[in-house]
Design an enzyme around this catalytic site. Structure first.
Site, PDB file in Angstrom:
ATOM      1  CG  ASN A   1     -67.608  14.318 -77.968  1.00 29.49           C
ATOM      2  OD1 ASN A   1     -67.575  15.379 -78.575  1.00 29.49           O
ATOM      3  ND2 ASN A   1     -67.237  13.091 -78.558  1.00 29.49           N
ATOM      4  CB  CYS A   2     -65.915  14.658 -71.094  1.00 35.46           C
ATOM      5  SG  CYS A   2     -64.924  16.185 -71.654  1.00 35.46           S
ATOM      6  CB  VAL A   3     -68.826  16.309 -68.128  1.00 29.06           C
ATOM      7  CG1 VAL A   3     -69.153  16.404 -66.657  1.00 29.06           C
ATOM      8  CG2 VAL A   3     -67.100  16.284 -68.111  1.00 29.06           C
TER       9      VAL A   3
ATOM     10  CE  LYS B   1     -71.038  17.365 -73.580  1.00 33.82           C
ATOM     11  NZ  LYS B   1     -70.935  16.437 -74.576  1.00 33.82           N
TER      12      LYS B   1
END
Lengths: 349, 428
Positions: free
Chosen positions: B241-243, B248
């Site tokens: 679930n990043c950035v 992402k």
């Protein structure tokens, strides 16, 4: 038929038909006529617009008496209320280019009226005003007048009518330096594969992102006696008082905040992070990990440093444009300098 | 390895008494899906909603997007090492509910979650306005630590995709895509004269909401590693679930990595595609030197003539991107970089946080700070107020009538740095 848009034209003494170099010292005048290039330009506007008059100013006069020249010119602009101002083209004439740029910047900055001008790409006036005015790329001598005017007139019409301005290569202006997001007909990965194939086959390719050029900052001189120095704490780590009272953004910051820390020994307890670019858990446990007020205060008590400056400055670094960061830096730096701060601990994340 | 992605074209979605696909219509038994996800005791409540392309629906705050699939032949159904037991993926047959996507929303974990608009202006900016979205809104029990909260939501999304994917198990596909590639020795023998190309996919690896996972291993913990491209297409890599939402790499985009697909398309024709190197983007200088040196060494050892490098996120990873580029170009390996830029609201700022003269071929996928205006939705799935705290939003960006102004930062997949979307930047 719609009302014609109004164009105010600016030229130098030569194109204003006053005279050559010997008349370069003449002060600005206004004539409610189409003089020099303004005449041909007016013809190119057709039924849509008209040149309402021409300002003429000697190149030397403008560059040597910029304040007075601009005061007169801006008054004319305010009185005449044009929809758009057109200056030049100045070709490769440096003083004329600087004068066109000076007029352009003042008109855009103070009155927010669009400006179109024309210059040879190496004219020093280009760098002065290209980000604010539309500078049509023209030849290096007046022989290019016939090519320059239609391009300038086209841009003028579009701007006056509020139409979208196309790419620099389509419209013929020198890029203003705005990087605008648009849609391509191919997805990014496809473009990357094609670019790599071109490289591998030794064919021509064009990068979509020329590398930026960075400013170099000379480091300040060392502080000779820390025990007498006032040290300020500044961070781009997004550490703010609980509740984020100034609503600083979690990314792409548009502002900074300053908070009185003269009565606390550490940020832990009253502060947390709103920064969207790193794992916040550990910073929230102990915000001094990002902005070490605790240690600075200890050093102050131990006499290692003279004093911790009473205000702590903070913003978010992630995704924040260099334009905004530069502005924040100048503003914060000015305050710190005026407050007599000797040194700054500047932390990121 | 030989992988068949067997696409069942999904043309609509609806709720019903059982979870099935019939004539391209995906029906979902809502209760069964909810019960399945609530097997995880950390989840208190699950709501399921549907969003179709063209509907005036806004989904926010979106955490991840996952493609529902089922593996009908070969090892490793689901996401081995994460939701199912470890298996070597990359070979076999996978039935794909093509056109459908699971979208996870729920209480905000961090600032990196985003918006999907299914219609109008907003739809242009995200690739996930074109999918039939099953939106899973997850409310965890109270008191979960942030890292556990993130993990709970992440796993729930993957499980939902697995559950829905099962509906495709016995359905005949509309289209079968075959991805086959042998060992380097075999492929080099077949295509001795084609230039050898590697893909370096950088994964942000920097803590909560900033991690990627490979067979369940947090990318923070790895040295750069080589994958057969089929492994990524078959579920070996998932998003943490990043950035910021705009860049992402969602799990869906790993499953359908556009750089891999576009390089595969050229394999055996114009290039010999050697595979994917996954490279972590670390926070420490030592970490950056280690991973960048190691990545360049892998490319050189494998005999690459050309490399495409994609970034994830922006800011400090810009340095990793350019460090890898510099090392490769010095070795005579030609690179093309894919990145987005942070040129500010007005587009006048320098686009990257670092610079190197070796980066002569760069694809730009958009300015993350480009501001867009989105009209009010008829229906909001999730919580519209999240926009004011997300990366790309600000206090006051949500207007009283429900319209909003935000940066592309907040729009899922808008400036995808694996080039999954169509945005680019031109100098005006």
């Amino acid at each position: 038929m719609a009302k014609k848009f109004r164009v105010l034209y600016y030229v130098n003494q030569f194109f204003g038909q006053i005279g050559g170099e010997e008349k370069a010292g003449v002060a600005p005048t206004f004539e409610a006529k189409t003089l020099g290039p303004a005449l041909g330009f007016n013809g190119l506007l057709g039924d849509e617009g008209e040149v309402i008059g021409t300002i003429i100013c000697g190149d030397n006069y403008f560059n040597e008496n910029k304040e007075e020249a601009l005061e007169y010119i801006m008054n004319v602009v305010k009185e005449q209320k044009p929809d758009i101002v057109v200056a030049g083209p100045a070709f490769n004439a440096g003083r004329y280019g600087m004068a066109c740029a000076g007029v352009a910047n003042a008109v855009v900055d103070e009155l927010n009226i669009p400006v179109v001008t024309g210059m040879y790409v190496e004219n020093p006036g280009v760098e002065e005003c290209k980000s604010k005015a539309y500078v049509v790329s023209v030849a290096d001598s007046a022989g290019g007048m016939r090519e320059a005017l239609p391009k300038m007139a086209n841009l003028t019409k579009k701007l006056a009518k509020g139409e979208e301005i196309g790419l620099p290569e389509e419209e013929g202006y020198i890029p203003q330096g705005k990087r605008l997001t648009i849609f391509s007909d191919k997805r990014g990965s496809q473009r990357a594969v094609e670019m790599l194939l071109s490289r591998l086959n030794g064919e021509a390719f064009e990068t979509e992102l020329p590398m930026p050029v960075f400013d170099k900052v000379e480091p300040a001189k060392a502080i000779e006696d820390l025990s007498k120095a006032t040290i300020a704490l500044v961070t781009s780590g997004g550490i703010v008082p609980h509740g984020n009272p100034d609503r600083i953004q979690s990314a792409s910051a548009q502002k900074w905040g300053k908070y009185d820390v003269s009565n606390i020994d550490a940020l832990t307890g009253e502060y947390y992070t709103i920064h969207g670019g790193y794992d916040p858990v550990y910073a929230n446990e102990k915000p001094d990990r990002v902005a070490p007020l605790d240690l600075l205060k200890e050093f102050e008590k131990e006499g290692k440093i003279g004093k911790v400056y009473e205000f702590f400055y903070t913003t978010t670094g992630t995704g924040t444009s260099v334009g905004n960061a530069t502005k924040f830096g100048v503003e914060i730096g000015k305050e710190l300098k005026e407050a007599g701060v000797d040194g700054v601990i500047l932390t990121s994340t | 390895m030989k992988l068949e992605l067997r696409r069942i074209h999904i043309k609509d979605i609806q709720f019903g008494n059982e979870t099935v696909v019939k004539d391209g219509i995906l029906t979902i038994n809502q209760e069964e899906l909810v019960n399945k996800l609530k097997e995880d005791k950390r989840i208190k409540e699950v709501k399921v909603d549907l969003a179709r392309p063209g509907e005036k629906v806004r989904i926010i705050p979106v955490k991840d997007v996952i493609e529902p699939r089922v593996k009908i032949e070969g090892e490793g159904n689901g996401f081995p090492g994460v939701t199912t037991k470890m298996a070597q993926v990359g070979s076999g047959k996978v039935n794909v509910l093509y056109g459908a996507a699971v979208v996870t929303v729920g209480d905000i974990v961090g600032f990196q979650e985003g918006v999907i608009d299914m219609w109008g202006e907003g739809a242009k900016w995200t690739p996930f306005s074109k999918t039939y979205n099953i939106v899973v809104d997850i409310k965890p029990v109270e008191g979960l630590a942030p890292h556990t909260h993130e993990e709970t939501v992440r796993l729930a999304g993957l499980k939902a995709a697995e559950y829905i994917g099962e509906a495709g198990r016995n359905i005949e596909p509309d289209e079968v895509l075959v991805y086959e590639m042998g060992s380097h020795a075999e492929e080099s023998k077949k295509y001795p004269d084609l230039p050898r190309v590697l893909y370096v996919e950088m994964l942000i690896s920097q803590g909560l909401l900033h991690d990627g996972y490979i067979y369940g291993v947090n990318s923070q913990l790895i040295l750069p590693t080589l994958l057969h491209p089929n492994e990524e297409l078959d579920g070996a890599v998932i998003s943490g679930n990043c950035v910021a939402a705009c860049d992402k790499i969602t799990t869906y985009q790993h499953q359908n990595n556009s750089v891999i697909l576009d390089l595969y398309e050229q394999h055996g024709k114009t290039i010999n595609f050697l595979g994917v190197i996954l490279t972590p983007e670390l926070t420490t200088l030592e970490g950056k030197f280690r991973t960048c040196d190691y990545t360049a060494k892998l490319c050189k050892t494998l005999g690459a003539d050309g490399v495409i490098i994609s970034e994830e996120g922006y800011g400090n990873p810009d340095s990793d991107l350019l460090m890898i580029c510099k090392r490769l170009e010095k070795e005579g390996i030609k690179t093309v970089l894919i990145t987005d830029e942070c040129s500010g609201w007005d587009g006048m700022s320098q686009p990257l946080a670092d610079t190197t003269e070796e980066a002569v071929a760069v694809v730009s996928t958009g300015n993350v700070s480009h501001v867009i205006k989105l009209e009010p939705a008829d229906k909001v799935i999730g919580d519209i107020n999240a926009i004011t705290t997300l990366a790309g939003g600000w206090e006051g960006c949500l207007k009283e009538d429900g319209s909003l102004q935000c940066e592309l930062n907040a729009v899922i997949g808008s400036t995808s740095e694996i080039g999954y979307h169509n945005c680019t930047v031109k100098l005006y």
